[in-house]
Design a protein around this motif. Sequence first.
Motif, PDB file in Angstrom:
ATOM      1  N   ALA A  11       1.030   3.961  -3.075  1.00 25.07           N
ATOM      2  CA  ALA A  11       0.670   5.362  -2.860  1.00 25.07           C
ATOM      3  C   ALA A  11       1.813   6.292  -3.221  1.00 25.07           C
ATOM      4  O   ALA A  11       1.617   7.331  -3.862  1.00 25.07           O
ATOM      5  CB  ALA A  11       0.263   5.572  -1.403  1.00 25.07           C
TER       6      ALA A  11
ATOM      7  N   TYR B 250       0.830  -1.206   0.000  1.00 23.65           N
ATOM      8  CA  TYR B 250       0.000   0.000   0.000  1.00 23.65           C
ATOM      9  C   TYR B 250       0.867   1.260   0.000  1.00 23.65           C
ATOM     10  O   TYR B 250       0.581   2.225  -0.725  1.00 23.65           O
ATOM     11  CB  TYR B 250      -0.919   0.016   1.230  1.00 23.65           C
TER      12      TYR B 250
ATOM     13  N   GLN C 264      -6.925  10.878  -3.401  1.00 16.41           N
ATOM     14  CA  GLN C 264      -7.331   9.598  -2.807  1.00 16.41           C
ATOM     15  C   GLN C 264      -8.444   8.966  -3.630  1.00 16.41           C
ATOM     16  O   GLN C 264      -8.403   7.763  -3.935  1.00 16.41           O
ATOM     17  CB  GLN C 264      -7.798   9.824  -1.370  1.00 16.41           C
TER      18      GLN C 264
ATOM     19  N   TYR D  57      -7.064   7.706  -6.863  1.00 19.18           N
ATOM     20  CA  TYR D  57      -6.326   6.458  -6.632  1.00 19.18           C
ATOM     21  C   TYR D  57      -7.277   5.271  -6.534  1.00 19.18           C
ATOM     22  O   TYR D  57      -7.081   4.233  -7.182  1.00 19.18           O
ATOM     23  CB  TYR D  57      -5.509   6.613  -5.349  1.00 19.18           C
TER      24      TYR D  57
ATOM     25  N   MET E 280      -2.873   5.259   2.042  1.00 18.87           N
ATOM     26  CA  MET E 280      -2.521   6.069   0.867  1.00 18.87           C
ATOM     27  C   MET E 280      -2.922   7.528   1.054  1.00 18.87           C
ATOM     28  O   MET E 280      -2.230   8.432   0.600  1.00 18.87           O
ATOM     29  CB  MET E 280      -3.116   5.485  -0.411  1.00 18.87           C
TER      30      MET E 280
END
Length: 992
Positions: free
Chosen positions: A302, A298, A384, A387, A353
């Motif tokens: 990110a 993760y 975010q 993503y 993230m």
Amino acid sequence: MRLPLQAQESNYWQQKVNYHINVKLNDSSNTLQAHIKIIYYNNSPNTLNFIYMHLWPNAYSGDGTALSNDLLKRGNADLYYATEDKLGNITNLDFRCNKQKLNWSFDPKNHDIAKIILPQGLKSGDSIEISTPFRVKIPSAAFSRLGHSGQSYQITQWYPKPAVYDAKGWHTMPYLNQGEFYSEYGNYDVYISLPQNYRIWATGDLVDGEKENHWLDSIAAATAKIKKFPEDLSFPPSSLKSKTLHFHQEKVHDFAWFADKRYYVLRGKLSLANGHSVRTQSMFTNEDAFLWTKSIDYIDSATSYYSQRVGNYPYHWVTAVQGTLSAGAGMEYPNITIIGQAESSTDLEEVIMHEVGHNWFYGLLGFNERDYPWMDEGINTFYQTEYMNHYYPHLNLSQKYFHKNVSILGLDKLTDLDEMYYTNRFMASYNLDQACNLTSSKYTTANYGIIIYEKVPLLFKYLQSYLGKENFDAIMQGFYQKWKYKHPQPDDIKRYFEANSDKNLSWFFDGLLVSKERTNYKICKAKEKEGCVSLKIKNKGNNNSPIFIKTLNSLGKINTTQWIDGFSGTKTITLKAKDYSRIGINEAPYMLDYDWGNNYYYPKKIFKKRKILKFRFISSIPKEEQSIVYYTPVMGWNLYNKFMFGILLYNHSIFEKKWEYELMPLYSTRTKDWNGSAAIRHNFYTSGGIRRISLGISAKRYHYDIGHFENSFQRIVPGIKLYFKNPDGNTSIKNQMQFRVVIIDKQFDQYEYQPSLSNYTIKQATQYYTVYNFNYTHENKRIITPYKFRYNLEFNKEIVKMDFRTEVSVNYLAPKKYLEIGFFGGYMLKYPKNPKVDYSYKMSSWSGSEDYLYDYIFLGRSARNGLLGNQMVQRDGGFYIPSALGRSWGFLGSINLRSSIPFTNFIKIYFNAGVSVNPTSLQIQDSKSPLYEGGVILSIINKDLEIYFPVLLDAKTKNYLALNNISYANTIRFTMRLNLLNPFKALKELHL
């Protein structure tokens, strides 16, 4: 495409602060013993005679601090009531310059801010070294970001730190839970000493840290340990040996560190597009450990994503630490973030993230988070959502919250963007929303989440869609390169976007971001001719944001798309379109069009713009093309109608509407007729001090007395109600004003004496009366000493009466233990000589027969005895004993006391006392000598579902009960506020 960077503005400057700190953790006393050396560089054009210094650990020193007061305002009294062992502070301060003692003082309002007087003016271009020892008593982690949970430490905002001085002056800010920080960039060298078996990480690089590599766990090794000790969260004994670790970092504006003897440590390595190597790391305990085994993936993902979208990460480390966190799901610091408890792997990834992303929008772009939270949390949350949509394009809300597909409220068809739209639409429909550009402290708790974390990301999605993703990314990347390690302000980001775009963006930066004006475009009509469509659009809102138009064919596939710039009034545009079945404007949720229902045109339907009428059970997520009537079967019961069955029809559910209605017909199984209620209202909204004005009319009909005849009442109430806005950031205050006309038409048994028969005859008669009622209510539901005031005026051709009730709750023993003190005073300015309706003031709380306005729900409205006859509503004098004593057509005053007792809120005690005075012309015995009572309350739901047992009574009341043969069982009364079960009323009273 990469856009050229603009030249740096020649007048921009910022200060620089370097730190050298030595700190030692004492995990027996939960304290830090430290010494700090600060080198402050004055790059401003001004000479400085003093420096403001943040001493944020003092925020935890107890009640009266800005942190405690703000938590209280938001309903949290933990810090206010905290015992000494849980509090924190910073002490042993002795500020010096070249060994010269400096004069300093605390800010009069906030002891977590100090003013340091310099020995001489610090000229532009010069620097000064200030040093001091300090001791930090680490508070409990239950309050906010700095704290300990046992021997797990989150050391944040912990050292003396100069406030930012920039072109706008000094930015002093007390520590708050809601709202973050603004600090100067500089270099840090921090030496941390603690017992040897702690695993620790901090901002920056660990200098000569190879000796600490024994921490490193492989995923397989960590998993094996987790399986062996799955629930072991106990702390091992601390080592008697200590170690000192040196962390170094340049060009950051904060320093945090975290330590725990139980941490597993995983590490990874990442190579960015520019060749820069980044080490990634996670640290976690057995709690949620199985979720954390993929945490390195993760963090890597990110870091790569933000580097590609915004700009390459320049530091060497990115670390995520699991910990106890009271301020949100996660909290960012340079190079390192702390993460709270997660519910699923997807949830953990999203939080990690998000917090990793703050290395860009907080760490590298040093926004003023306290004054402009939209720049930090808002923009970061936009990335975010980008993503999550990139890596999880098919993730719906059902999977997110239930981890599987369920069709509750259609959640399996909704995405994160839909959720953001609907929460914003919900707040806007009640006029509870706030503008995007407020300071953190001015937001209500709900709006801080909804506006900053949901509306702002939607608006940036809107901007990206309008500019195009490639152009948007190029502009943001250019902005990042220009402003990293600096403090860009809102005007800076506005100027950069406008200068590097060929679009007029005032609709965004001067419109949507700085106001709460609604976007609301409407298709008026469309006309087809020779493969083109002439489309007339009207702007019904107050914002001229751009419009996205698309046409779809009969298979639902997009034929054409087009952007047009926003406008006011109406505008006709021409589209090249053929073989289409629908035209839609601003259909995407991120465009935040307030009413999607008027955004469609169907050329092949009879009603080309009309919404489809749909019936839905109880509730649903509204759909743009549907006009929904909600329904639910209902059942009711009272002593006179017995069971009643019917249906409730209404048009409002999740969102408030301008026009609202409810219709509830009920068929009585006893009286074999129709009863029920109905209401219709129109809501008006203002941008001033009044949040909502509701103008409407309601009606209801039920039977209330079965004597010789089956008597019913009808009640019609037209009225207007004003809901006033709360002060910014405060949801505890409620101000309401109402004027209504209560029209009662009821049947009753009328007895007439017939002299010729020497007897009475009975007939069913009708009584009709109207009462005009004005009332004003002010309530503050703050957690410490909440209070309420209500003023009431009633009048008609027979009476004029006015009264007030004040209630104050004084805290003692614990946060939810109160001594409740109530005062009532009422005076009849005009009264009838021969009243046909009993409008008098009562010392005792009302039974159903005394509710002459039929405001409340009584299961046995006319019952005199038995269980249903003992139902009451606290009104007037507020006594619980059923008694006719103390009734007045003149003055009545009373005091009502209720108190919690130790150990439980289920049992309370009460004491009431009052006097009444009647006009002498009525020759009614009054109670100039006080009446009083006391007893015990079983409080199931405070003031809404309670039972009252009298224990102490005055002599007059005792005599009254004896003369009227009222048994003790009939003095036990209860309150059951059934009208509070109305969900529509509950929504109206929302203060979020």
